[in-house]
Design a protein around this motif. Structure first.
Motif, PDB file in Angstrom:
ATOM      1  N   ILE A 176      62.522  58.141   6.447  1.00  0.00           N
ATOM      2  CA  ILE A 176      63.959  58.374   6.584  1.00  0.00           C
ATOM      3  C   ILE A 176      64.667  57.026   6.482  1.00  0.00           C
ATOM      4  CG2 ILE A 176      65.786  59.030   8.210  1.00  0.00           C
ATOM      5  CD1 ILE A 176      64.018  61.295   9.152  1.00  0.00           C
ATOM      6  N   ASP A 177      65.743  56.979   5.707  1.00  0.00           N
ATOM      7  CA  ASP A 177      66.505  55.738   5.529  1.00  0.00           C
ATOM      8  C   ASP A 177      67.450  55.575   6.730  1.00  0.00           C
ATOM      9  OD1 ASP A 177      67.866  53.548   4.683  1.00  0.00           O
ATOM     10  OD2 ASP A 177      68.626  54.433   2.824  1.00  0.00           O
ATOM     11  N   GLY A 178      66.913  55.052   7.822  1.00  0.00           N
ATOM     12  CA  GLY A 178      67.645  55.004   9.099  1.00  0.00           C
ATOM     13  C   GLY A 178      68.751  53.974   9.149  1.00  0.00           C
ATOM     14  N   ASN A 179      68.858  53.105   8.148  1.00  0.00           N
ATOM     15  CA  ASN A 179      70.011  52.205   8.160  1.00  0.00           C
ATOM     16  C   ASN A 179      70.794  52.290   6.841  1.00  0.00           C
ATOM     17  OD1 ASN A 179      68.668  50.511   6.384  1.00  0.00           O
ATOM     18  ND2 ASN A 179      69.084  48.660   7.540  1.00  0.00           N
ATOM     19  N   SER A 180      70.668  53.472   6.195  1.00  0.00           N
ATOM     20  CA  SER A 180      71.479  53.735   4.995  1.00  0.00           C
ATOM     21  C   SER A 180      71.376  52.618   3.964  1.00  0.00           C
ATOM     22  CB  SER A 180      72.961  53.923   5.377  1.00  0.00           C
ATOM     23  OG  SER A 180      73.129  55.046   6.191  1.00  0.00           O
ATOM     24  N   SER A 181      70.138  52.104   3.785  1.00  0.00           N
ATOM     25  CA  SER A 181      69.957  50.998   2.836  1.00  0.00           C
ATOM     26  C   SER A 181      70.995  49.899   3.071  1.00  0.00           C
ATOM     27  CB  SER A 181      70.000  51.498   1.388  1.00  0.00           C
ATOM     28  OG  SER A 181      68.867  52.319   1.157  1.00  0.00           O
ATOM     29  N   CYS A 194      79.162  54.441  18.145  1.00  0.00           N
ATOM     30  CA  CYS A 194      80.514  54.666  17.647  1.00  0.00           C
ATOM     31  C   CYS A 194      80.352  55.587  16.449  1.00  0.00           C
ATOM     32  CB  CYS A 194      81.155  53.332  17.259  1.00  0.00           C
ATOM     33  SG  CYS A 194      82.808  53.535  16.573  1.00  0.00           S
ATOM     34  N   GLY A 195      80.633  56.847  16.606  1.00  0.00           N
ATOM     35  CA  GLY A 195      80.441  57.815  15.529  1.00  0.00           C
ATOM     36  C   GLY A 195      78.979  57.914  15.142  1.00  0.00           C
ATOM     37  N   MET A 196      78.703  57.682  13.864  1.00  0.00           N
ATOM     38  CA  MET A 196      77.320  57.761  13.367  1.00  0.00           C
ATOM     39  C   MET A 196      76.646  56.390  13.340  1.00  0.00           C
ATOM     40  SD  MET A 196      76.430  60.861  12.925  1.00  0.00           S
ATOM     41  CE  MET A 196      75.110  60.980  11.732  1.00  0.00           C
ATOM     42  N   ILE A 197      77.168  55.475  14.153  1.00  0.00           N
ATOM     43  CA  ILE A 197      76.613  54.121  14.249  1.00  0.00           C
ATOM     44  C   ILE A 197      76.024  53.984  15.651  1.00  0.00           C
ATOM     45  CG2 ILE A 197      77.204  51.667  14.271  1.00  0.00           C
ATOM     46  CD1 ILE A 197      79.780  52.534  12.656  1.00  0.00           C
ATOM     47  N   ALA A 198      74.741  53.649  15.742  1.00  0.00           N
ATOM     48  CA  ALA A 198      74.139  53.543  17.074  1.00  0.00           C
ATOM     49  C   ALA A 198      73.302  52.285  17.208  1.00  0.00           C
ATOM     50  CB  ALA A 198      73.288  54.767  17.361  1.00  0.00           C
ATOM     51  N   GLY A 199      73.292  51.731  18.417  1.00  0.00           N
ATOM     52  CA  GLY A 199      72.444  50.589  18.752  1.00  0.00           C
ATOM     53  C   GLY A 199      71.639  50.922  19.989  1.00  0.00           C
ATOM     54  N   ILE A 200      70.367  50.558  19.958  1.00  0.00           N
ATOM     55  CA  ILE A 200      69.474  50.817  21.088  1.00  0.00           C
ATOM     56  C   ILE A 200      68.933  49.471  21.525  1.00  0.00           C
ATOM     57  CG2 ILE A 200      67.311  51.931  21.771  1.00  0.00           C
ATOM     58  CD1 ILE A 200      68.009  53.766  19.107  1.00  0.00           C
ATOM     59  N   GLU A 201      69.434  48.959  22.645  1.00  0.00           N
ATOM     60  CA  GLU A 201      69.026  47.606  23.051  1.00  0.00           C
ATOM     61  C   GLU A 201      67.841  47.655  24.004  1.00  0.00           C
ATOM     62  OE1 GLU A 201      72.099  44.902  24.327  1.00  0.00           O
ATOM     63  OE2 GLU A 201      70.610  43.318  24.703  1.00  0.00           O
ATOM     64  N   LEU A 235      62.725  53.954   8.453  1.00  0.00           N
ATOM     65  CA  LEU A 235      63.075  52.590   8.068  1.00  0.00           C
ATOM     66  C   LEU A 235      64.373  52.197   8.745  1.00  0.00           C
ATOM     67  CD1 LEU A 235      62.482  52.445   4.198  1.00  0.00           C
ATOM     68  CD2 LEU A 235      60.927  51.777   6.049  1.00  0.00           C
ATOM     69  N   THR A 236      64.333  51.100   9.481  1.00  0.00           N
ATOM     70  CA  THR A 236      65.580  50.488   9.931  1.00  0.00           C
ATOM     71  C   THR A 236      65.299  49.046  10.311  1.00  0.00           C
ATOM     72  OG1 THR A 236      67.577  50.708  11.251  1.00  0.00           O
ATOM     73  CG2 THR A 236      65.490  51.140  12.391  1.00  0.00           C
ATOM     74  N   ARG A 237      66.371  48.295  10.577  1.00  0.00           N
ATOM     75  CA  ARG A 237      66.248  46.889  10.953  1.00  0.00           C
ATOM     76  C   ARG A 237      66.926  46.683  12.289  1.00  0.00           C
ATOM     77  NH1 ARG A 237      65.346  42.936   7.235  1.00  0.00           N
ATOM     78  NH2 ARG A 237      66.547  41.461   8.450  1.00  0.00           N
ATOM     79  N   PRO A 238      66.420  45.774  13.080  1.00  0.00           N
ATOM     80  CA  PRO A 238      67.102  45.473  14.342  1.00  0.00           C
ATOM     81  C   PRO A 238      68.123  44.362  14.137  1.00  0.00           C
ATOM     82  CG  PRO A 238      65.093  44.209  14.214  1.00  0.00           C
ATOM     83  CD  PRO A 238      65.196  44.955  12.900  1.00  0.00           C
ATOM     84  N   THR A 240      68.108  44.817  19.407  1.00  0.00           N
ATOM     85  CA  THR A 240      68.830  46.091  19.300  1.00  0.00           C
ATOM     86  C   THR A 240      68.389  46.808  18.019  1.00  0.00           C
ATOM     87  OG1 THR A 240      70.738  45.264  20.521  1.00  0.00           O
ATOM     88  CG2 THR A 240      71.117  47.165  19.084  1.00  0.00           C
ATOM     89  N   ILE A 241      67.829  48.005  18.202  1.00  0.00           N
ATOM     90  CA  ILE A 241      67.436  48.816  17.047  1.00  0.00           C
ATOM     91  C   ILE A 241      68.707  49.492  16.536  1.00  0.00           C
ATOM     92  CG2 ILE A 241      65.886  50.653  16.228  1.00  0.00           C
ATOM     93  CD1 ILE A 241      64.498  48.259  17.717  1.00  0.00           C
ATOM     94  N   VAL A 242      69.010  49.287  15.276  1.00  0.00           N
ATOM     95  CA  VAL A 242      70.218  49.887  14.701  1.00  0.00           C
ATOM     96  C   VAL A 242      69.839  51.209  14.035  1.00  0.00           C
ATOM     97  CG1 VAL A 242      72.052  49.600  12.988  1.00  0.00           C
ATOM     98  CG2 VAL A 242      71.286  47.636  14.345  1.00  0.00           C
ATOM     99  N   PHE A 243      70.584  52.258  14.364  1.00  0.00           N
ATOM    100  CA  PHE A 243      70.410  53.539  13.677  1.00  0.00           C
ATOM    101  C   PHE A 243      71.752  53.909  13.075  1.00  0.00           C
ATOM    102  CE2 PHE A 243      70.159  58.263  13.602  1.00  0.00           C
ATOM    103  CZ  PHE A 243      69.125  58.375  12.686  1.00  0.00           C
ATOM    104  N   LEU A 244      71.811  53.903  11.763  1.00  0.00           N
ATOM    105  CA  LEU A 244      73.067  54.085  11.041  1.00  0.00           C
ATOM    106  C   LEU A 244      72.716  54.861   9.761  1.00  0.00           C
ATOM    107  CD1 LEU A 244      75.460  51.027  10.662  1.00  0.00           C
ATOM    108  CD2 LEU A 244      75.352  52.760   8.918  1.00  0.00           C
ATOM    109  N   PRO A 245      72.441  56.141   9.901  1.00  0.00           N
ATOM    110  CA  PRO A 245      71.885  56.913   8.782  1.00  0.00           C
ATOM    111  C   PRO A 245      72.968  57.358   7.798  1.00  0.00           C
ATOM    112  CG  PRO A 245      72.231  58.344  10.645  1.00  0.00           C
ATOM    113  CD  PRO A 245      72.667  56.969  11.093  1.00  0.00           C
ATOM    114  N   PRO A 246      72.566  57.807   6.613  1.00  0.00           N
ATOM    115  CA  PRO A 246      73.534  58.460   5.726  1.00  0.00           C
ATOM    116  C   PRO A 246      74.215  59.607   6.480  1.00  0.00           C
ATOM    117  CG  PRO A 246      71.453  58.125   4.578  1.00  0.00           C
ATOM    118  CD  PRO A 246      71.210  57.763   6.015  1.00  0.00           C
TER     119      PRO A 246
END
Ligand SMILES: *Cc1c(COP(=O)(O)O)cnc(C)c1O
Length: 438
Positions: free
Chosen positions: A53-58, A356-363, A392-395, A399-405
Motif C-alpha cells: 500500500i502506498d502509505g505516503n502517496s508517493s 488533520c484530515g487524511m494526514i496522520a502522524g504517529i510519534e 510503504l511510508t517514510r517517517p 514520527t511515522i507519517v500516514f498520508l494515503p491517496p
C-alpha cells in the motif's frame, strides 16, 4: 534476485544520486533498493512482484490512486496531440481551462490569477519574487523581508530554502538567502519589531508536514489572516501538501474561511501524475505588474503550463466531482481517527498521534516520554519493518507519517495499520526482548 533486477540496482548504485539520502548507506552492498515497477489504485508493486500500500502517496502527491483509467486516458489523449508547447509567447486550451477552474474555488474572483511552474519549491519561489517585485513597483521597496515559522518546510530551491525552518536541512545555506525571521507562533509574530519591513508571512496552513505533522491550533489561520491584513503584510499560503482534499476540504484555507494573497499549489495538483505547480494571486497583486513594460514578471520555466500536466490536473478535478471524493472523506477521516486511537491504545510505544484530515502522524517515544536517541533511527526501522508487512511510508524522525491517496478504502486503512502495528512490534517489542536495541 534475477539478472535484470541486479543490473538495475548496479546501475542505480553506480550512477544515481538520491534526494535526502546518505549515499554511502544507499550504495552499501547489503542494501537492496526497492525498485517499484507498477501501480494500481493505492497499491505499488516491486520488481519481485511484492505488493505494497502506498502509505505516503508517493511522497504526498497521489490523490486518486495509481494508473487511474481516467487520468491515464486524459494524459494519453493530450499526448497524442502534443506533449509540450511553450507558454512563453503562446497559450494552449488546457491551461486556459485549468486556470479558470482553479479560480472558481475562490468566491468573488478573490484569487483570480494563476501563474504555472513545475513543483512546490518553484510555486513558493514565484510567490516570493512576486511579493518582492510587487512592493518595489507599488512604492514600498522597504518591505523586503519575510517571516516564516520555526520547523516549517517550503522546498529546496535557494529562495524556498531560505524560508526553511528545519535546521538540519537549511542552516548551511542561511547566509546565502533572503532576510527571513522565524517565529514559533502568532504571539511571537505580533511581538516582532520592524513589521513594516515585512513583505509577507509564509505558512503551511492547518498542519506542518515535515515538522512531524504538527497541527496548528484551530482558529490560528484566520487570526493570522486578520493580523497580516491589519499590518499590510501579504499572507502566502503553502498548500503544496495540504491542497486538493488532503485535509478534508479542497484547500486547507477554506476550513477557516481564509483567502490568502498568494496560494502555492503543487503535489496533488496533477493527482501525483506529473510535476506541475500553480501560484494563485489576488487580482490586486497582479495589477501591480501592469503599466510599464519593465513592470512585467520576468520569470518562467521551460515547462511552464505543460499540457500533459494540465490534462492530468483537469481530469483530477473532474474525478473530485464524479467520484464524490470530498463527500466520501468524512467517513474515511473518521475511520483513520479510530485506527490511530486503536494503535495508540494497544502500543505503549505510541507517544502521540496527530491528525488533520487524511494526514496522520504517529510519534514513537520511550516509556518515560522521552524521545529515542536519534542514532537508533527508530522511525526508519519501523517503516522498514512495516514494508515487510506490505506498507510503504517514510517517517519524519520518529514520527511515522500516514498520508494515503484519498481513494483508499477503510479495508486498506486497516491493512496499513496492521502493517504499522506489526512494524512497531517487530522493532520495539521483539527488539527489546532480543536485546537488539539499546
Ligand atoms: C513538498 C513540499 C514543498 C516542496 O515541493 P517540491 O515539489 O518537493 O518542490 C513545499 N512545501 C510543502 C509544504 C511541501 O510539503
Amino acid at each position: 534476485m534475477n539478472e535484470q533486477l541486479a543490473d538495475w540496482i548496479a546501475k542505480d548504485k553506480a550512477y544515481c544520486w538520491h534526494p535526502f539520502t546518505a549515499q554511502d548507506t544507499w550504495t552499501a552492498s547489503e542494501h537492496e533498493p526497492l525498485m517499484l515497477v507498477s501501480g494500481d489504485g493505492v497499491w505499488l508493486e516491486d520488481a519481485h512482484g511484492k505488493r505494497y500500500i502506498d502509505g505516503n502517496s508517493s511522497i504526498w502527491t497521489n490523490i486518486h490512486g495509481h494508473a487511474h483509467p481516467q487520468l491515464n486516458a486524459a494524459i494519453s489523449a493530450q499526448l497524442a496531440k502534443v506533449a509540450h508547447t511553450s507558454f512563453l509567447g503562446y497559450s494552449h486550451p488546457l491551461a486556459a481551462e485549468l486556470s479558470a477552474r482553479l479560480a472558481e474555488f475562490f468566491p468573488n474572483s478573490s484569487l483570480s490569477r494563476t501563474f504555472f511552474s513545475d513543483d512546490g519549491s518553484t510555486a513558493i519561489e514565484c510567490a516570493l519574487k512576486m511579493a518582492l517585485q510587487y512592493r518595489m513597483q507599488t512604492g514600498q521597496p522597504e518591505r523586503c523581508e519575510f517571516v516564516a515559522f520555526i520547523n516549517c518546510y517550503h522546498g529546496d530551491t535557494m529562495g524556498a530554502a531560505s524560508l526553511g525552518g528545519v535546521e538540519a536541512f537549511f542552516s548551511r545555506f542561511r547566509k546565502f538567502g533572503m532576510t527571513v525571521r522565524f517565529v514559533r507562533d502568532l504571539d511571537e509574530l505580533r511581538a516582532l519589531e520592524g513589521l513594516d519591513r515585512v513583505a509577507g508571512v509564509v505558512i503551511e496552513p492547518l498542519v506542518q508536514g515535515v515538522n512531524q505533522i504538527h497541527v496548528w491550533p484551530q482558529g490560528m489561520l484566520s487570526e493570522l489572516r486578520e493580523f497580516t491584513q491589519e499590518q499590510g503584510i501579504h499572507l502566502i499560503l503553502d498548500e503544496v501538501m495540504t491542497g486538493f482534499g488532503r485535509t478534508g476540504t479542497m484547500f486547507a484555507c477554506q476550513q477557516e474561511q481564509v483567502v490568502p494573497d498568494f496560494l502555492c499549489l503543487a503535489k496533488g495538483l496533477t493527482a501525483g501524475y506529473l510535476p506541475m505547480a500553480a501560484t494563485m494571486v489576488r487580482e490586486e497583486i497582479y495589477d501591480g505588474f501592469s503599466g510599464e513594460r519593465e513592470n512585467a514578471f520576468y520569470y518562467g520555466h521551460s515547462y511552464t503550463a505543460n499540457p500533459l500536466g494540465c490534462a492530468a490536473a483537469l481530469a483530477s478535478l473532474d474525478l473530485f466531482t464524479s467520484d464524490q471524493v470530498l463527500e466520501l472523506l468524512p467517513a474515511k477521516i473518521n475511520h483513520l481517527q479510530q485506527a490511530l486511537q486503536q494503535l495508540a491504545d494497544s502500543h505503549p510505544e505510541v507517544w502521540q498521534t496527530r491528525q488533520c484530515g487524511m494526514i496522520a502522524g504517529i510519534e514513537l517515544r520511550q516509556a518515560d516520554g522521552s524521545p529515542y536517541p536519534q542514532a537508533l533511527r527508530i522511525g526508519e526501522k519501523v517503516c522498514l519493518a512495516a514494508r515487510e508487512f506490505g506498507l510503504l511510508t517514510r517517517p519524519v524522525l520518529d514520527t511515522i507519517v500516514f498520508l494515503p491517496p484519498l481513494s483508499i478504502t477503510s479495508e486498506e486503512i486497516d491493512l496499513s495499520f496492521a502493517a504499522i502495528a506489526q512494524g512497531i512490534t517487530a522493532v520495539l517489542s521483539d527488539g527489546r526482548k532480543n536485546n537488539t536495541i539499546e
